[in-house]
Design an enzyme around this catalytic site. Structure first.
Site, mmCIF file in Angstrom:
data_model
loop_
_atom_site.group_PDB
_atom_site.id
_atom_site.type_symbol
_atom_site.label_atom_id
_atom_site.label_comp_id
_atom_site.label_asym_id
_atom_site.label_seq_id
_atom_site.Cartn_x
_atom_site.Cartn_y
_atom_site.Cartn_z
ATOM 1 N N GLU A 112 9.189 39.509 93.931
ATOM 2 C CA GLU A 112 9.604 39.575 95.331
ATOM 3 C C GLU A 112 9.684 38.185 95.931
ATOM 4 O OE1 GLU A 112 6.426 41.296 97.966
ATOM 5 O OE2 GLU A 112 5.559 41.834 96.028
ATOM 6 N N LYS A 114 8.974 34.983 98.304
ATOM 7 C CA LYS A 114 7.776 34.482 98.981
ATOM 8 C C LYS A 114 8.235 33.927 100.322
ATOM 9 C CE LYS A 114 3.615 31.781 98.259
ATOM 10 N NZ LYS A 114 3.569 31.291 99.623
ATOM 11 N N ASP A 116 8.266 32.212 103.948
ATOM 12 C CA ASP A 116 7.596 31.034 104.482
ATOM 13 C C ASP A 116 7.048 31.393 105.859
ATOM 14 O OD1 ASP A 116 6.742 28.512 104.260
ATOM 15 O OD2 ASP A 116 8.702 27.557 104.466
ATOM 16 N N TYR A 226 6.445 41.438 106.676
ATOM 17 C CA TYR A 226 6.642 42.179 105.431
ATOM 18 C C TYR A 226 5.288 42.382 104.765
ATOM 19 C CZ TYR A 226 11.734 42.146 105.013
ATOM 20 O OH TYR A 226 13.054 42.388 105.190
ATOM 21 N N LYS A 317 8.131 28.190 92.899
ATOM 22 C CA LYS A 317 8.597 27.573 94.140
ATOM 23 C C LYS A 317 10.018 27.004 94.033
ATOM 24 C CE LYS A 317 5.882 27.279 97.223
ATOM 25 N NZ LYS A 317 4.606 26.703 97.544
ATOM 26 N N CYS A 417 32.505 7.586 126.476
ATOM 27 C CA CYS A 417 32.824 8.293 125.234
ATOM 28 C C CYS A 417 33.129 7.281 124.126
ATOM 29 C CB CYS A 417 34.035 9.199 125.475
ATOM 30 S SG CYS A 417 34.688 9.904 123.962
ATOM 31 N N CYS A 420 37.046 7.438 123.213
ATOM 32 C CA CYS A 420 38.150 7.050 124.093
ATOM 33 C C CYS A 420 37.722 6.186 125.273
ATOM 34 C CB CYS A 420 38.892 8.285 124.597
ATOM 35 S SG CYS A 420 37.968 9.220 125.828
ATOM 36 N N CYS A 449 32.530 14.286 127.214
ATOM 37 C CA CYS A 449 33.554 13.287 127.531
ATOM 38 C C CYS A 449 34.523 13.883 128.543
ATOM 39 C CB CYS A 449 34.306 12.924 126.253
ATOM 40 S SG CYS A 449 35.843 12.057 126.566
ATOM 41 N N CYS A 455 41.501 12.016 125.001
ATOM 42 C CA CYS A 455 40.484 11.654 124.006
ATOM 43 C C CYS A 455 40.934 12.087 122.606
ATOM 44 C CB CYS A 455 39.161 12.330 124.366
ATOM 45 S SG CYS A 455 37.875 12.011 123.161
HETATM 46 O O1 I6G Z 1 0.942 34.257 99.814
HETATM 47 C C1 I6G Z 1 1.529 35.265 99.207
HETATM 48 C C2 I6G Z 1 2.850 35.519 99.405
HETATM 49 C C3 I6G Z 1 3.474 36.582 98.783
HETATM 50 C C4 I6G Z 1 0.759 36.100 98.360
HETATM 51 C C5 I6G Z 1 1.376 37.170 97.709
HETATM 52 C C6 I6G Z 1 2.753 37.402 97.948
HETATM 53 O O2 I6G Z 1 3.308 38.427 97.344
HETATM 54 C C7 I6G Z 1 4.668 38.635 97.553
HETATM 55 N N1 I6G Z 1 0.667 37.965 96.909
HETATM 56 C C8 I6G Z 1 -0.623 37.706 96.723
HETATM 57 C C9 I6G Z 1 -1.394 38.577 95.804
HETATM 58 C C10 I6G Z 1 -1.250 36.656 97.349
HETATM 59 N N2 I6G Z 1 -0.549 35.848 98.181
HETATM 60 C C11 I6G Z 1 -2.654 36.349 97.151
#
Ligand code: I6G
Length: 713
Positions: A112, A114, A116, A226, A317, A417, A420, A449, A455
């Site tokens: 899946e 990850k 941010d 999620y 990553k 500007c 021009c 401008c 221009c």
């Molecule tokens: O920090 C995390 C992001 C996504 C996760 C994670 C994850 O699963 C999609 N799964 C685990 C088991 C842990 N951190 C510890």
């Protein structure tokens, strides 16, 4: 149970259902207005009967009172971290270690994205959300329950159809709170407009929001969630695999990433990584990698843990979306609409797999806020399809002289500007009209401008607009040729179009085709060109006979659309009085406010623009002129009308024109002075305001009947 209690329970169910359909299933069931109406009804019931207010009520999502601080939460089951893999080789080693230890080939992994964002743990007792905490150091986090309640993607109660009658006594669900990109961009645009603090990136946005002590602030941030795992559970039957567990969470009402899949073998994992990597820029949220987890729980148990990370999972990553680099220069670009955008020229740096050499600084206010200077070390960010931007200056790395003073002074935005030399003006965005009938502007101003048609940076756009069907209606002059006309210096102003000969067009087309790889050789050599050029010269000649409103619209004065051009033409009857009108005289024109009046007066105050008008006249462009038609006569004389919502028989502009022709003043906002509001399909706040003020409301049928009874004079 009282009738009020029964209705409150029903409303809570309807609202949470609607919420689930919208935020989890991505399949909205009721329009926003209906959701709001149900919520208001529930708020009313709870106000009248405070004993009906429960912590899991959807009314509690708006954010309760300010907290003195966050309580600590000890995680009964620690929130682990994941080991990272930065190369295919590291993924291979991870899989081989598992294969060796388990003695199996190609075990299945749940894979899946990850996200941010920020990891959190949600605790449900007997099916009700009771507490939510941040990860903290993994052992102890902070209680951010009030803020988490404001996130609509987090269910306040577990869904009944999944739990049957008995919800698990305890269920801790873990996952990621994140800020979708669109919400992040919209939030930052709003902050830039209002002079507020912009968020550096969606991750900081999510983390900062959860740390607000005033949950109403968190409620104002566009956050989502999620689910990806479990903490402690009691009375919950755990499936055999992680992927089945995610499906169970989904059935309980939690959003689970639609990108979740099952893959096996190193090649399966790497293929998933590559596939998601390709789609990374197009996803609605930032991801920093993908997570591979052994799918079978018995296999996970056999692998165990090393220090605080599972041996059965790894985060693979992607290249980082933020990097450090230095600012080599700050330049200002002039956009096609004349807006001056500051751009940082950067020492080349790889960001998320792309070499970045330029980043936007958005506007003058943003430069001032960041205090970006030449020589600075900055964090540059590139995510999604968004243009790379400078998000922060690392001030300790600013170059300084021996006395410790910065080598470079703060950046000063140019007053003219750069394309021009025309003067620039600050254009403030209109935020909303105020109750008193005034206008509220955004604080941050775009610097624009004033050179308009003169221009060069705006010339192409000006020509496209000038030639368009509703302006001078010059058929056959597409954007590709307009670009070539400007690039090869055939035209400088729109008036130059009228001086071009057949041969000039043929030569220009040859040059345009030559530089365009998409034009087949047969076409380049073909004879079609002469017919095209003849037609074009004919279309340009025909456009010489036009109307005052078309010319006014074609000039491309900011905020002067077709409807305003028409009103101006009627009001003044001729071009000279418009060119010479003061702002005070212009605001007398129906529906021309102070902003538009200033734009028109400013446009004609520029000598270049007057020269273009003269050149058009010299080139033989003519239009009939007549006496002003500003007598407020007719059956609607003295009446102020507001149009809102969609009409089926005609456009709102057309309806406005017809009402004006009958003497009405058409306004954009409803006040006590409004004579009546015409409300079409899906009319919103203006209709509500009219009802609140007791202003008469007409539906479309009544409008049509009136127009039928009163043909235009
Ligand atoms: O920090 C995390 C992001 C996504 C996760 C994670 C994850 O699963 C999609 N799964 C685990 C088991 C842990 N951190 C510890």
């Amino acid at each position: 149970m009282t009738a009020a209690a029964a209705r409150a329970a029903e409303l809570r169910r309807l609202l949470e259902d609607a919420n689930h359909r919208y935020h989890v299933l991505d399949d909205p069931a009721i329009p926003d207005a209906e959701y709001d109406a149900l919520l208001r009804e529930l708020q009313g019931l709870e106000q009248a009967n405070p004993e009906l207010r429960t912590p899991d009520s959807p009314t509690q999502r708006v954010g309760a009172g300010i907290l003195p601080g966050f309580e600590q939460v000890v995680h009964e089951q620690p929130m682990l971290s994941l080991n990272n893999a930065f190369s295919d080789e590291e993924v291979r080693e991870f899989v081989q270690r598992i294969e060796r230890q388990l003695g199996v080939a190609d075990p299945a992994f749940s894979v899946e994205p990850k996200l941010d964002g920020l990891a959190i743990s949600l605790r449900y007792e007997d099916g009700v959300f009771v507490r939510g905490a941040t990860r903290g150091d993994g052992a102890t986090g902070e209680d951010v329950t009030q803020n988490l309640r404001t996130i609509h993607a987090i269910p306040l109660t577990l869904r009944r159809e999944a739990t049957g009658s008995a919800a698990p006594a305890v269920l801790e669900v873990r996952g990621e709170v994140y800020m979708p990109r669109a919400g992040f961009e919209a939030y930052n645009a709003r902050m830039r407009d209002t002079g507020g603090k912009v968020l550096a990136n969606p991750r900081n946005g999510a983390a900062g929001s959860l740390r607000q002590l005033d949950p109403r602030l968190a409620a104002a941030r566009p956050l989502s969630f999620y689910a990806y795992g479990l903490g402690v559970t009691a009375g919950f039957e755990l499936p055999d695999t992680h992927s089945a567990m995610l499906q169970a969470l989904k059935a309980l009402g939690f959003p689970v990433s639609p990108e979740v899949a099952v893959a096996s073998g190193v090649s399966g994992l790497l293929a998933y990584f590559a596939r998601l990597g390709q789609r990374r820029d197009g996803l609605p949220y930032d991801i920093d990698g993908v997570v591979y987890k052994l799918d079978r729980y018995d296999q996970q148990a056999a692998m165990g843990y090393v220090s605080r990370a599972p041996r059965w999972a790894i985060a693979h990553k992607f290249p980082a979306q933020e990097q450090l680099t230095t600012v080599e220069a700050i330049e200002v670009q002039v956009g096609r609409t004349g807006a001056l955008t500051p751009v940082a020229r950067l020492a080349p740096v790889q960001v998320a797999g792309v070499t970045v050499t330029n980043a936007t600084l958005h506007n003058a206010d943003q430069i001032a806020r960041l205090d970006v200077r030449v020589g600075d070390t900055v964090i540059v960010r590139r995510a999604g399809d968004v243009i790379p931007e400078v998000v922060r200056v690392i001030e300790d790395q600013r170059p300084r002289d021996a006395a410790g003073q910065p080598l470079h002074a703060p950046y000063v935005f140019p007053e003219t500007c750069p394309a021009c030399g025309s003067h620039t003006e600050a254009v403030r965005k209109v935020l909303r009209s105020t109750k008193a009938g005034g206008i509220e502007y955004a604080e941050g101003a775009a610097i624009v401008c004033s050179g308009g048609l003169f221009c060069p940076a705006q010339r192409k756009q000006a020509l496209v607009h000038f030639a368009s069907r509703r302006a001078m209606d010059i058929e056959g002059l597409g954007e590709r040729f307009i670009e070539a006309l400007v690039d090869f210096d055939y035209v400088r102003t729109v008036a130059d179009l009228y001086t071009l000969t057949l041969d000039a067009f043929l030569e220009m087309k040859r040059l345009a085709d030559e530089r365009d790889d998409t034009v087949p050789e047969t076409v380049k050599a073909g004879k079609v060109a002469s017919k095209w050029a003849e037609n074009l010269v004919g279309a340009i000649a025909d456009s010489r006979q036009t109307t005052l409103e078309r010319v006014l619209f074609a000039l491309g004065i900011r905020d002067v659309g077709e409807s305003t051009a028409r009103t101006l033409a009627r009001h003044f009857g001729a071009l000279d009085p418009i060119m010479d009108a003061s702002e005070a005289a212009l605001v007398e024109v129906p529906d021309v406010g102070p902003v538009v009046a200033a734009r028109i007066a400013g446009f004609f105050a520029e000598a270049h623009n007057r020269e273009v008008v003269q050149a058009l006249r010299d080139a033989g462009v003519t239009w009939p002129e007549g006496p002003p038609q500003r007598s407020a006569e007719g059956p609607l004389a003295g009446k102020t009308v507001v149009l809102t919502g969609g009409l089926s028989a005609m456009s709102r502009d057309e309806a406005g024109d017809r009402l004006q022709a009958l003497g009405a003043k058409v306004s954009g906002s409803v006040s006590k002075k409004t004579s009546f509001v015409v409300a079409g399909e899906a009319a919103g706040s203006k209709l509500a305001k009219a009802e609140e003020l007791g202003v008469e409301v007409w539906d479309e049928a009544r409008l049509l009947a009136f127009l039928n009874d009163h043909p235009a004079p």
